[in-house]
Design an enzyme around this catalytic site. Structure first.
Site, PDB file in Angstrom:
ATOM      1  CG  HIS A  63      -0.369   0.097   2.536  1.00 46.03           C
ATOM      2  ND1 HIS A  63       0.446  -0.869   3.074  1.00 46.03           N
ATOM      3  CD2 HIS A  63      -0.458   1.070   3.488  1.00 46.03           C
ATOM      4  CE1 HIS A  63       0.830  -0.505   4.288  1.00 46.03           C
ATOM      5  NE2 HIS A  63       0.294   0.666   4.565  1.00 46.03           N
ATOM      6  CG  HIS A  65       0.131   4.324   4.748  1.00 47.70           C
ATOM      7  ND1 HIS A  65      -0.560   3.550   5.650  1.00 47.70           N
ATOM      8  CD2 HIS A  65      -0.740   5.284   4.310  1.00 47.70           C
ATOM      9  CE1 HIS A  65      -1.806   4.009   5.747  1.00 47.70           C
ATOM     10  NE2 HIS A  65      -1.936   5.048   4.951  1.00 47.70           N
ATOM     11  CG  ASP A  67       5.023   3.055   7.385  1.00 46.88           C
ATOM     12  OD1 ASP A  67       4.092   3.505   6.689  1.00 46.88           O
ATOM     13  OD2 ASP A  67       4.842   2.172   8.256  1.00 46.88           O
ATOM     14  CG  HIS A  68       4.229   0.197   4.164  1.00 46.82           C
ATOM     15  ND1 HIS A  68       4.160  -1.111   4.565  1.00 46.82           N
ATOM     16  CD2 HIS A  68       3.821   0.943   5.224  1.00 46.82           C
ATOM     17  CE1 HIS A  68       3.709  -1.159   5.817  1.00 46.82           C
ATOM     18  NE2 HIS A  68       3.509   0.078   6.240  1.00 46.82           N
ATOM     19  CG  HIS A 122      -3.748  -0.039   6.926  1.00 46.87           C
ATOM     20  ND1 HIS A 122      -3.662   0.537   8.163  1.00 46.87           N
ATOM     21  CD2 HIS A 122      -2.631   0.344   6.255  1.00 46.87           C
ATOM     22  CE1 HIS A 122      -2.546   1.254   8.237  1.00 46.87           C
ATOM     23  NE2 HIS A 122      -1.910   1.162   7.083  1.00 46.87           N
ATOM     24  CG  ASP A 145       0.910  -1.293   7.801  1.00 44.63           C
ATOM     25  OD1 ASP A 145       1.870  -2.050   8.031  1.00 44.63           O
ATOM     26  OD2 ASP A 145       1.017  -0.054   7.731  1.00 44.63           O
ATOM     27  CG  HIS A 183       4.479  -1.749  11.350  1.00 46.78           C
ATOM     28  ND1 HIS A 183       5.207  -0.603  11.545  1.00 46.78           N
ATOM     29  CD2 HIS A 183       3.716  -1.530  10.259  1.00 46.78           C
ATOM     30  CE1 HIS A 183       4.892   0.291  10.607  1.00 46.78           C
ATOM     31  NE2 HIS A 183       3.981  -0.252   9.808  1.00 46.78           N
TER      32      HIS A 183
END
Ligand code: ZN
Ligand code: FE
Length: 265
Positions: A63, A65, A67-68, A122, A145, A183
């Site tokens: 996805h 975001h 942090d990805h 998410h 996530d 995570h």
């Protein structure tokens, strides 16, 4: 296919896929090759690729975001031919995306073929990559996530109904499937789980194991679908004990209540 964890930021994992089997067909290629799942950052990936002497051929994003996908641009600078995969609904949100995937599509890495599972909740575009078991290799699930060890992602762009449907798809995978979530949230997740499923002996046992691992600064990822089914409250919306503790017998409402409680935890 080997899967390596690269811990980055405060609690993210990047997964590096490579095949070190010298008999495999890519031996014929000039250079070993690798892929990466959800590169939050580029530098640690580039370092590891250099150690392996490997070429990056694919970036699998779950996805959009930061942090990805944060490492996408720099990885593409170094490896312009790497194909960036992501969900079709993420068009315009994933840097460098070239392949737009939906439920039922497949992706290839070396000799392994992965199935794309659409798992909105998410985010509205979230996908998971599932490589079924073959020839003595375990099944591997990269679920970003959506499903966490002992928990699940927050609902930023989706509804409880969507998330229950998405998690149902993941729950239906074989028990031995390794769960590579993005995570290291397991300890906190299980702390919450114990507040809603306190009499579950499998959960109590898992808590002890995870606590011991984290005390030694060891990773708790991968988990397995089998362990998650026994201990993750977000896959147990139809268990009477859990429904009793959230005061709802309707699965979606039980899930929504649980997710709301976790948001406050
Ligand atoms: Zn996210
Ligand atoms: Fe994340």
């Amino acid at each position: 296919m080997n899967v390596e964890r690269i811990p980055v930021l405060s609690d993210n994992y990047i997964f590096l896929l490579h095949d070190s089997n010298p008999d495999s067909e890519q031996e014929a290629r000039s250079m070993p090759f690798a892929a990466v799942v959800d590169p939050a950052e580029a530098d640690p990936v580039l370092q590891r690729l250099e150690q392996l002497g490997a070429e990056l051929v694919a970036i699998f994003n779950t996805h959009h975001h930061g942090d990805h996908v944060g490492g996408n641009p720099q990885l593409l600078q170094q490896f312009p031919n790497a194909l960036v995969y992501g969900g079709v609904e993420d068009r315009g949100r994933i840097p460098g995306q070239k392949v737009f995937l939906q439920e039922g599509d497949t992706v290839q890495f070396g000799t392994r073929r992965g199935n794309v599972i659409f798992v909105p909740g998410h985010t509205r575009a979230h996908i998971a990559y599932y490589f079924p078991p073959e020839m003595g290799h375990l099944g591997e699930l990269f679920c970003g996530d959506t499903l966490f060890a002992g928990g699940c992602g927050r609902l930023f762009e989706g509804t409880p109904q969507q998330m229950v449907e998405s998690l149902s798809k993941l729950r239906a995978l074989p028990d031995a499937t390794r769960v590579w979530c993005a995570h290291e949230y397991t300890l906190k997740n299980l702390q919450f789980a114990l507040t809603v499923d306190s009499t579950n002996p499998d959960l109590q046992e898992r808590w002890q194991q995870v606590k011991a691992k984290r005390d030694r600064h060891q990773p708790t990822i991968p988990s397995t679908i089998g362990i998650e089914k026994l201990t993750n409250p977000f896959l147990r919306w139809d268990m009477p004990e859990l429904q009793a503790s959230v005061n709802h017998s309707d699965p979606v409402r039980a899930f929504a209540r649980l997710r709301g409680m976790k948001d406050q935890f």
